[in-house]
Design a protein around this motif. Structure first.
Motif: not given
Length: 118
Positions: A34-51
């Motif tokens: 669950g923590n890994e999924v949350m971290l991946l979701a956070y990182n995906a969000g950060q990546l999308q925000a950067a894009r």
């Protein structure tokens, strides 16, 4: 039978302990995943925000370049209008100068002719 009962009790105790430990490990794994999924979701969000920010920056850069081009084009059109106006005035002056020169030549001819006739 008492021994048998004791062995069954011990066996039940071992099974219960193993079950508790297995459940704890499973909960721990579920939490870790669950923590890994949350971290991946956070990182995906950060990546999308950067894009998105990168796209916004590029769009802003294009808007700035377009505004600069419009400004330069306006300046160019203003300079062309000024040059055309100046050129028109020079043509008028050239025409007037040509007329004055022609008049001067004609006046000189007349004077010369008049002097010859005297």
């Amino acid at each position: 039978t008492q021994f048998k009962s004791y062995v069954l009790q011990q066996l039940q105790s071992v099974i219960n302990e193993a079950t508790v430990q297995a459940e704890a490990r499973t909960r721990h794994r579920i939490n870790a995943v669950g923590n890994e999924v949350m971290l991946l979701a956070y990182n995906a969000g950060q990546l999308q925000a950067a894009r998105n920010q990168s796209l916004n920056d590029k769009a802003e850069d294009v808007r700035r370049k377009h505004a600069r081009w419009v400004s330069l084009n306006d300046d160019r059109q203003e300079k062309v209008a000024t040059l055309n106006s100046t050129l028109s005035r020079f043509k008028d002056m050239k025409l007037r100068l040509g007329n004055l020169t022609l008049q001067h030549v004609l006046v000189n001819r007349n004077q010369s002719h008049n002097e010859k006739m005297k």
